[in-house]
Design a protein around this motif. Structure first.
Motif, PDB file in Angstrom:
ATOM      1  N   MET A   1       0.814  -1.188   0.000  1.00 17.13           N
ATOM      2  CA  MET A   1       0.000   0.000   0.000  1.00 17.13           C
ATOM      3  C   MET A   1       0.861   1.257   0.000  1.00 17.13           C
ATOM      4  SD  MET A   1      -3.341   0.649   2.032  1.00 17.13           S
ATOM      5  CE  MET A   1      -4.118   2.199   2.175  1.00 17.13           C
ATOM      6  N   ILE A   2       1.974   1.242   0.718  1.00 18.00           N
ATOM      7  CA  ILE A   2       2.853   2.413   0.764  1.00 18.00           C
ATOM      8  C   ILE A   2       3.544   2.596  -0.587  1.00 18.00           C
ATOM      9  CG2 ILE A   2       4.959   3.349   1.821  1.00 18.00           C
ATOM     10  CD1 ILE A   2       4.021   2.223   4.434  1.00 18.00           C
ATOM     11  N   GLY A   3       3.800   1.516  -1.299  1.00 16.03           N
ATOM     12  CA  GLY A   3       4.451   1.599  -2.596  1.00 16.03           C
ATOM     13  C   GLY A   3       3.599   2.288  -3.645  1.00 16.03           C
ATOM     14  N   ASN A   4       2.312   2.441  -3.410  1.00 13.06           N
ATOM     15  CA  ASN A   4       1.421   3.066  -4.376  1.00 13.06           C
ATOM     16  C   ASN A   4       1.305   4.573  -4.193  1.00 13.06           C
ATOM     17  OD1 ASN A   4       0.874   0.536  -5.415  1.00 13.06           O
ATOM     18  ND2 ASN A   4      -0.925   0.230  -4.129  1.00 13.06           N
ATOM     19  N   LEU A   5       1.999   5.155  -3.220  1.00 11.90           N
ATOM     20  CA  LEU A   5       1.915   6.596  -2.989  1.00 11.90           C
ATOM     21  C   LEU A   5       2.683   7.347  -4.070  1.00 11.90           C
ATOM     22  CD1 LEU A   5       2.423   6.881   0.858  1.00 11.90           C
ATOM     23  CD2 LEU A   5       0.304   7.118  -0.417  1.00 11.90           C
ATOM     24  N   LYS A   6       2.067   8.404  -4.545  1.00  8.55           N
ATOM     25  CA  LYS A   6       2.708   9.271  -5.543  1.00  8.55           C
ATOM     26  C   LYS A   6       3.446  10.385  -4.799  1.00  8.55           C
ATOM     27  CE  LYS A   6      -0.822   8.317  -8.970  1.00  8.55           C
ATOM     28  NZ  LYS A   6      -1.844   7.549  -8.313  1.00  8.55           N
ATOM     29  N   PRO A   7       4.388  11.046  -5.457  1.00  3.85           N
ATOM     30  CA  PRO A   7       5.154  12.106  -4.787  1.00  3.85           C
ATOM     31  C   PRO A   7       4.277  13.221  -4.203  1.00  3.85           C
ATOM     32  CG  PRO A   7       6.210  11.521  -6.841  1.00  3.85           C
ATOM     33  CD  PRO A   7       4.916  10.771  -6.788  1.00  3.85           C
ATOM     34  N   LEU A   8       3.204  13.588  -4.894  1.00  5.01           N
ATOM     35  CA  LEU A   8       2.317  14.633  -4.384  1.00  5.01           C
ATOM     36  C   LEU A   8       1.643  14.194  -3.086  1.00  5.01           C
ATOM     37  CD1 LEU A   8       0.976  17.374  -4.731  1.00  5.01           C
ATOM     38  CD2 LEU A   8      -0.810  16.261  -6.077  1.00  5.01           C
ATOM     39  N   GLU A   9       1.265  12.926  -2.992  1.00  2.81           N
ATOM     40  CA  GLU A   9       0.635  12.424  -1.774  1.00  2.81           C
ATOM     41  C   GLU A   9       1.616  12.428  -0.597  1.00  2.81           C
ATOM     42  OE1 GLU A   9      -0.610   8.675  -3.269  1.00  2.81           O
ATOM     43  OE2 GLU A   9      -2.568   9.426  -3.928  1.00  2.81           O
ATOM     44  N   ILE A  10       2.867  12.098  -0.874  1.00  5.96           N
ATOM     45  CA  ILE A  10       3.889  12.107   0.176  1.00  5.96           C
ATOM     46  C   ILE A  10       4.107  13.532   0.679  1.00  5.96           C
ATOM     47  CG2 ILE A  10       6.342  11.684   0.663  1.00  5.96           C
ATOM     48  CD1 ILE A  10       6.162   9.337  -1.317  1.00  5.96           C
ATOM     49  N   VAL A  11       4.147  14.509  -0.235  1.00  4.15           N
ATOM     50  CA  VAL A  11       4.314  15.906   0.155  1.00  4.15           C
ATOM     51  C   VAL A  11       3.134  16.365   0.994  1.00  4.15           C
ATOM     52  CG1 VAL A  11       4.422  18.273  -0.742  1.00  4.15           C
ATOM     53  CG2 VAL A  11       5.803  16.481  -1.789  1.00  4.15           C
ATOM     54  N   LEU A  12       1.930  15.962   0.639  1.00  2.00           N
ATOM     55  CA  LEU A  12       0.751  16.324   1.416  1.00  2.00           C
ATOM     56  C   LEU A  12       0.796  15.720   2.822  1.00  2.00           C
ATOM     57  CD1 LEU A  12      -2.102  16.121  -1.248  1.00  2.00           C
ATOM     58  CD2 LEU A  12      -1.174  18.161  -0.142  1.00  2.00           C
ATOM     59  N   ILE A  13       1.245  14.498   2.933  1.00  3.16           N
ATOM     60  CA  ILE A  13       1.365  13.849   4.247  1.00  3.16           C
ATOM     61  C   ILE A  13       2.379  14.596   5.116  1.00  3.16           C
ATOM     62  CG2 ILE A  13       2.146  11.754   5.430  1.00  3.16           C
ATOM     63  CD1 ILE A  13       0.879  10.176   3.084  1.00  3.16           C
ATOM     64  N   ILE A  14       3.505  14.969   4.537  1.00  2.00           N
ATOM     65  CA  ILE A  14       4.530  15.714   5.275  1.00  2.00           C
ATOM     66  C   ILE A  14       3.988  17.076   5.705  1.00  2.00           C
ATOM     67  CG2 ILE A  14       6.786  16.836   5.067  1.00  2.00           C
ATOM     68  CD1 ILE A  14       7.644  14.432   3.351  1.00  2.00           C
ATOM     69  N   ALA A  15       3.226  17.736   4.830  1.00  2.30           N
ATOM     70  CA  ALA A  15       2.642  19.035   5.165  1.00  2.30           C
ATOM     71  C   ALA A  15       1.658  18.907   6.332  1.00  2.30           C
ATOM     72  CB  ALA A  15       1.955  19.633   3.941  1.00  2.30           C
ATOM     73  N   VAL A  16       0.861  17.854   6.343  1.00  2.00           N
ATOM     74  CA  VAL A  16      -0.093  17.644   7.436  1.00  2.00           C
ATOM     75  C   VAL A  16       0.654  17.394   8.745  1.00  2.00           C
ATOM     76  CG1 VAL A  16      -1.853  16.063   8.321  1.00  2.00           C
ATOM     77  CG2 VAL A  16      -1.980  16.869   5.966  1.00  2.00           C
ATOM     78  N   ILE A  17       1.735  16.636   8.695  1.00  2.00           N
ATOM     79  CA  ILE A  17       2.534  16.375   9.900  1.00  2.00           C
ATOM     80  C   ILE A  17       3.130  17.681  10.424  1.00  2.00           C
ATOM     81  CG2 ILE A  17       4.643  15.270  10.731  1.00  2.00           C
ATOM     82  CD1 ILE A  17       3.935  12.886   8.939  1.00  2.00           C
ATOM     83  N   LEU A  18       3.635  18.514   9.519  1.00  2.00           N
ATOM     84  CA  LEU A  18       4.190  19.800   9.944  1.00  2.00           C
ATOM     85  C   LEU A  18       3.121  20.687  10.574  1.00  2.00           C
ATOM     86  CD1 LEU A  18       6.664  20.726   7.066  1.00  2.00           C
ATOM     87  CD2 LEU A  18       7.204  20.324   9.461  1.00  2.00           C
ATOM     88  N   LEU A  19       1.923  20.663  10.012  1.00  2.00           N
ATOM     89  CA  LEU A  19       0.849  21.476  10.583  1.00  2.00           C
ATOM     90  C   LEU A  19       0.417  20.959  11.948  1.00  2.00           C
ATOM     91  CD1 LEU A  19      -1.383  22.169   7.435  1.00  2.00           C
ATOM     92  CD2 LEU A  19      -0.011  23.807   8.739  1.00  2.00           C
ATOM     93  N   LEU A  20       0.386  19.647  12.114  1.00  2.00           N
ATOM     94  CA  LEU A  20      -0.049  19.077  13.391  1.00  2.00           C
ATOM     95  C   LEU A  20       0.962  19.323  14.509  1.00  2.00           C
ATOM     96  CD1 LEU A  20      -1.613  15.656  12.349  1.00  2.00           C
ATOM     97  CD2 LEU A  20      -2.801  17.664  13.214  1.00  2.00           C
ATOM     98  N   PHE A  21       2.211  19.050  14.240  1.00  5.81           N
ATOM     99  CA  PHE A  21       3.224  19.107  15.291  1.00  5.81           C
ATOM    100  C   PHE A  21       3.984  20.424  15.320  1.00  5.81           C
ATOM    101  CE2 PHE A  21       2.791  14.519  14.509  1.00  5.81           C
ATOM    102  CZ  PHE A  21       2.399  14.137  15.766  1.00  5.81           C
ATOM    103  N   GLY A  22       4.000  21.144  14.249  1.00  4.92           N
ATOM    104  CA  GLY A  22       4.735  22.402  14.203  1.00  4.92           C
ATOM    105  C   GLY A  22       6.190  22.181  13.862  1.00  4.92           C
TER     106      GLY A  22
END
Length: 97
Positions: free
Chosen positions: A1-22
Motif C-alpha cells: 500500500m505504501i508503494g502506491n503513494l505518488k510524490p504529491l501524496e507524500i508531500v501532502l502527508i509531510i505538510a499535514v505532519i508539519l501542521l499538526l506538530f509544528g
C-alpha cells in the motif's frame, strides 16, 4: 500500500505532519527519538555482553567478584552523554549498639 503513494501524496502527508506538530517541535522529537535509540542500542549491547559473561564458565567465588566498599561508581545513561551521568553513593552497613 505504501508503494502506491505518488510524490504529491507524500508531500501532502509531510505538510499535514508539519501542521499538526509544528516546525519547532519536530527537531526536538527527532533528537529525543535518536537519544532513545542510542540508549536502547547500548542497553541491548550490555545485555548481550552480560549473557556472554554468564555463559562463560568461571571459577571465581562470589566474594572475589564483589567490588571493594571504597570504589566510586558512576551510572552513565548513554555512551558519550556526560551530562546525565551521576555518581552513585552506596549504602554502608551500619552497626547498632
Amino acid at each position: 500500500m505504501i508503494g502506491n503513494l505518488k510524490p504529491l501524496e507524500i508531500v501532502l502527508i509531510i505538510a499535514v505532519i508539519l501542521l499538526l506538530f509544528g516546525a519547532k517541535k519536530l527537531p526536538d522529537m527527532a533528537r529525543s527519538l535518536g537519544k532513545s535509540a542510542r540508549i536502547l542500542k547500548s542497553e541491548v549491547k550490555a545485555m548481550k555482553k552480560d549473557d556472554a559473561e554468564a555463559a562463560a564458565p568461571t571459577t571465581e567465588t562470589v566474594a572475589d567478584t564483589t567490588p571493594p566498599a571504597t570504589t566510586a561508581r558512576t551510572i552513565q545513561a548513554a555512551p558519550g552523554d556526560v551530562t546525565s551521568s551521576r555518581p552513585v553513593s552506596e549504602a554502608k552497613p551500619t552497626t547498632q549498639s
